[in-house]
Write a protein that holds these residues in place. Structure first.
Motif, mmCIF file in Angstrom:
data_model
loop_
_atom_site.group_PDB
_atom_site.id
_atom_site.type_symbol
_atom_site.label_atom_id
_atom_site.label_comp_id
_atom_site.label_asym_id
_atom_site.label_seq_id
_atom_site.Cartn_x
_atom_site.Cartn_y
_atom_site.Cartn_z
ATOM 1 N N ARG A 87 0.834 -1.207 0.000
ATOM 2 C CA ARG A 87 0.000 0.000 0.000
ATOM 3 C C ARG A 87 0.869 1.258 0.000
ATOM 4 O O ARG A 87 0.539 2.250 -0.652
ATOM 5 C CB ARG A 87 -0.914 -0.019 1.214
ATOM 6 N N TRP A 88 2.003 1.222 0.720
ATOM 7 C CA TRP A 88 2.877 2.393 0.770
ATOM 8 C C TRP A 88 3.418 2.725 -0.610
ATOM 9 O O TRP A 88 3.610 3.897 -0.942
ATOM 10 C CB TRP A 88 4.017 2.149 1.743
ATOM 11 N N CYS A 89 3.717 1.728 -1.419
ATOM 12 C CA CYS A 89 4.218 1.982 -2.776
ATOM 13 C C CYS A 89 3.211 2.780 -3.593
ATOM 14 O O CYS A 89 3.573 3.716 -4.318
ATOM 15 C CB CYS A 89 4.540 0.660 -3.467
ATOM 16 N N HIS A 90 1.931 2.417 -3.495
ATOM 17 C CA HIS A 90 0.903 3.160 -4.226
ATOM 18 C C HIS A 90 0.801 4.596 -3.708
ATOM 19 O O HIS A 90 0.619 5.533 -4.494
ATOM 20 C CB HIS A 90 -0.444 2.448 -4.082
ATOM 21 N N ILE A 91 0.913 4.767 -2.396
ATOM 22 C CA ILE A 91 0.841 6.123 -1.838
ATOM 23 C C ILE A 91 2.035 6.953 -2.303
ATOM 24 O O ILE A 91 1.896 8.124 -2.672
ATOM 25 C CB ILE A 91 0.791 6.055 -0.298
ATOM 26 N N ALA A 92 3.238 6.362 -2.294
ATOM 27 C CA ALA A 92 4.437 7.093 -2.703
ATOM 28 C C ALA A 92 4.411 7.466 -4.176
ATOM 29 O O ALA A 92 4.963 8.497 -4.571
ATOM 30 C CB ALA A 92 5.686 6.264 -2.399
ATOM 31 N N LEU A 93 3.771 6.647 -5.007
ATOM 32 C CA LEU A 93 3.749 6.904 -6.446
ATOM 33 C C LEU A 93 2.524 7.683 -6.902
ATOM 34 O O LEU A 93 2.591 8.406 -7.903
ATOM 35 C CB LEU A 93 3.803 5.574 -7.213
ATOM 36 N N GLU A 94 1.418 7.548 -6.187
ATOM 37 C CA GLU A 94 0.165 8.127 -6.654
ATOM 38 C C GLU A 94 -0.446 9.133 -5.685
ATOM 39 O O GLU A 94 -1.493 9.710 -5.985
ATOM 40 C CB GLU A 94 -0.855 7.004 -6.911
ATOM 41 N N GLY A 95 0.173 9.325 -4.520
ATOM 42 C CA GLY A 95 -0.401 10.212 -3.517
ATOM 43 C C GLY A 95 -0.345 11.675 -3.923
ATOM 44 O O GLY A 95 0.623 12.151 -4.510
ATOM 45 N N LEU A 96 -1.398 12.406 -3.606
ATOM 46 C CA LEU A 96 -1.485 13.853 -3.834
ATOM 47 C C LEU A 96 -2.096 14.501 -2.596
ATOM 48 O O LEU A 96 -3.235 14.197 -2.243
ATOM 49 C CB LEU A 96 -2.354 14.161 -5.065
ATOM 50 N N PRO A 97 -1.356 15.390 -1.922
ATOM 51 C CA PRO A 97 0.047 15.761 -2.184
ATOM 52 C C PRO A 97 0.984 14.624 -1.840
ATOM 53 O O PRO A 97 0.669 13.772 -1.007
ATOM 54 C CB PRO A 97 0.264 16.962 -1.271
ATOM 55 N N ASN A 98 2.140 14.621 -2.473
ATOM 56 C CA ASN A 98 3.098 13.542 -2.308
ATOM 57 C C ASN A 98 4.106 13.934 -1.228
ATOM 58 O O ASN A 98 4.940 14.818 -1.424
ATOM 59 C CB ASN A 98 3.818 13.266 -3.628
ATOM 60 N N GLU A 99 4.001 13.274 -0.078
ATOM 61 C CA GLU A 99 4.878 13.616 1.034
ATOM 62 C C GLU A 99 6.334 13.301 0.730
ATOM 63 O O GLU A 99 7.235 14.027 1.175
ATOM 64 C CB GLU A 99 4.436 12.859 2.295
ATOM 65 N N LEU A 100 6.591 12.242 -0.010
ATOM 66 C CA LEU A 100 7.971 11.866 -0.296
ATOM 67 C C LEU A 100 8.636 12.889 -1.204
ATOM 68 O O LEU A 100 9.755 13.352 -0.926
ATOM 69 C CB LEU A 100 8.005 10.474 -0.935
ATOM 70 N N VAL A 101 7.972 13.272 -2.287
ATOM 71 C CA VAL A 101 8.555 14.253 -3.218
ATOM 72 C C VAL A 101 8.700 15.608 -2.538
ATOM 73 O O VAL A 101 9.745 16.273 -2.668
ATOM 74 C CB VAL A 101 7.689 14.358 -4.482
ATOM 75 N N ASP A 102 7.681 16.034 -1.804
ATOM 76 C CA ASP A 102 7.762 17.331 -1.114
ATOM 77 C C ASP A 102 8.854 17.326 -0.055
ATOM 78 O O ASP A 102 9.573 18.322 0.114
ATOM 79 C CB ASP A 102 6.407 17.662 -0.476
ATOM 80 N N GLY A 103 8.976 16.201 0.660
ATOM 81 C CA GLY A 103 10.014 16.124 1.686
ATOM 82 C C GLY A 103 11.416 16.174 1.105
ATOM 83 O O GLY A 103 12.307 16.829 1.663
#
Length: 532
Positions: free
Chosen positions: A493-509
């Motif tokens: 589930r985390w993989c989907h959140i990291a790739l498809e999440g909006l806003p994306n916490e990983l990219v913003d971080g």
């Protein structure tokens, strides 16, 4: 009376002359100081305006980099989720564990792909009509992990797999006819998977297979069955491989995009400053053109040929900019596979001996993942020493032939991709220098640490924070533990959140890290040598 006044000034002409000289000198000094102070004030205001302009451009450039990463992320995510289809393998395990009179048999081509290849091993476990991003697969990544806490391993496997099913009634209602239909789907998938191998086979084997249709049927329908243990192993290895591949791919894409946009942003900033200086010289020429001096001198005499040459050197065409930005095609379509191969080998070496029944704490998972990271990020030299790799082959095409292929596949016309471009070549050399620099190595390490921490926070929140087993309740200083099988749904589930999440916490971080901003500032302000 006027004669008396004249005599008075005549008698004191020396004193008056000194007084007038002092007053005039004081006035001139005051005028000079006032002008110099005005010049200093104007220079300070201009410097502040230039600094503010530079700061505003730099901040806008960093925002553009984050937006660009988010725009490229769906392409990267689609390839990773399709190439590492954890949900598809889980559906195979679900079908194997379904309550049918006979186990499902998967028909494959006799020549099975190597398990060392990430994409090949995933495709071998997939079947048409069972897409990893289907509704059934989507439900799997949001399933609860409470069902995996039974003492028996077989019960634990079945309970977790049941979370991936559409419902217990549908699972129990599977008939032998449905099993045969699934087998037919599996055989057709094997035919599709073997098309590439069949097209590259020799002419003799093709001619030998042509006369007998029954021989083809026997070759295609030769059954190879994967046991439940093999499917569980594939789910375990593939889940951790996809998770770490997502971390490495997003981190490398973010840093590479920051390098690209800061190189282009710096060149555009220099170009704008040169254009501003040229406009200032044109205004001076217009002032001289209204004077008599312009009758004897040509306006072109005020132009600076060195500045004009520098302006031409810093002028970036749209074709050059497009070619340079197209380089990201490599990591989106090819580079992530290189990372996936390295991650797969590391995961197999570390997690091969870890049983799905093993109960792990957050610290244990942290230690195992760090062990995989060390195997991925370092290589052993001939002298037996460890050396950090720079992921050059992941970020940029290694040969001129692959570079031409990337530009062509990215939409650049062939004639333009093959035409010489000194500006593009200088950008490419500069990018390679930044990737191999110590600064990039340090920033990459910090970014990977941050991405791993985001993963651990997600696991602690979604796995260890939701456990309800009485055996796993904190006793004193004892850490909560969870079976390795129970962590797999949370990681998927985390993989989907990291790739498809909006806003994306990983990219913003990653974009907000001080080290990333420092590297961007180094690249954006490396223009002093151009004006010496």
């Amino acid at each position: 009376m006027f004669h008396a006044i004249g005599n008075y000034f005549h008698d004191r002409r020396g004193t008056l002359s000194k007084a007038v000289g002092y007053v005039g000198g004081a006035y001139m000094v005051g005028r000079y100081i006032s002008e110099r102070l005005e010049d200093v004030r104007k220079s300070i205001l201009q410097e502040r305006a230039a600094q503010e302009n530079l700061r505003r451009r730099f901040e806008q450039n960093q925002q553009d980099a984050s937006f660009t990463v988010m725009a490229l992320l769906p392409t990267l995510g689609g390839h990773i989720l399709q190439g590492m289809d954890v949900e598809g393998v889980t559906q195979e395990l679900q079908s194997y564990s379904s309550k049918t009179p006979r186990a499902r048999i998967e028909f494959q081509h006799p020549t099975a792909p190597s398990e060392s290849s990430v994409t090949s091993s995933v495709d071998a476990a997939r079947s048409p009509g069972q897409d990893g991003r289907s509704d059934n697969g989507s439900a799997s990544v949001t399933s609860s992990v409470d069902a995996v806490s039974t003492p028996d391993m077989s019960a634990s496997s079945a309970s977790w797999v049941d979370q991936f099913s559409l419902g217990s009634s549908q699972v129990s209602a599977v008939s032998p006819a449905a099993a045969r239909e699934a087998s037919d789907c599996g055989s057709s998938a094997a035919v599709d998977l073997s098309d590439s191998m069949l097209t590259t086979s020799s002419a003799s084997s093709s001619s030998a297979a042509a006369p007998s249709a029954s021989a083809n049927i026997l070759a295609v329908l030769s059954p190879t069955t994967k046991s439940k243990a093999e499917l569980w192993r594939e789910v375990k290895i593939l889940t951790f491989t996809r998770t770490l591949t997502v971390i490495y791919s997003i981190t490398l894409l973010t840093l590479f995009t920051h390098i690209q946009l800061n190189v282009l942003g710096r060149s555009k900033y220099i170009q704008s400053m040169i254009q501003q200086e040229r406009d200032e010289r044109l205004r001076e020429q217009l002032q001289y053109s209204t004077s008599v001096y312009s009758l004897f001198w040509d306006d072109k005499s005020f132009e600076d040929p060195e500045t004009d040459e520098l302006e031409d050197a810093e002028n970036i065409s749209e074709e050059t900019e497009r070619k340079y930005l197209t380089l990201s095609w490599w990591i989106l379509h090819v580079g992530w596979k290189d990372v996936g191969e390295r991650v797969r080998r590391g995961v197999e070496e570390v997690f091969e001996g870890v049983s799905l029944k093993t109960k792990l704490s957050a610290a244990d998972l942290h230690r195992l993942i760090n062990d995989v990271r060390r195997r991925v990020e370092y290589e052993v030299t001939f002298e037996g020493k460890e050396r950090r790799i720079n992921f050059m082959s992941t970020l940029l095409p290694p040969t001129p032939e692959t570079l031409q292929h990337v530009l062509t596949q990215g939409g650049i016309p062939s004639w333009l991709a093959m035409s010489p471009d000194s500006t593009f070549d200088s950008f490419l050399v500069e990018t390679r220098n930044y990737i191999t620099s110590g600064s990039f190595e340090r920033v990459l390490e910090v970014c990977l640490d941050h991405a791993a921490e985001e993963l651990f926070h997600g696991v602690e929140r979604n796995v260890f924070g939701t456990t309800t087993d009485t055996d796993d309740v904190l006793l004193g200083d004892q850490e909560p533990r969870e079976r390795l099988a129970g962590m797999l749904p949370g990681l998927a589930r985390w993989c989907h959140i990291a790739l498809e999440g909006l806003p994306n916490e990983l990219v913003d971080g990653l974009a907000e890290l001080r080290e990333v901003s420092a590297l961007s500032a180094i690249i954006y302000t490396s223009y002093e040598d151009r004006f010496r």
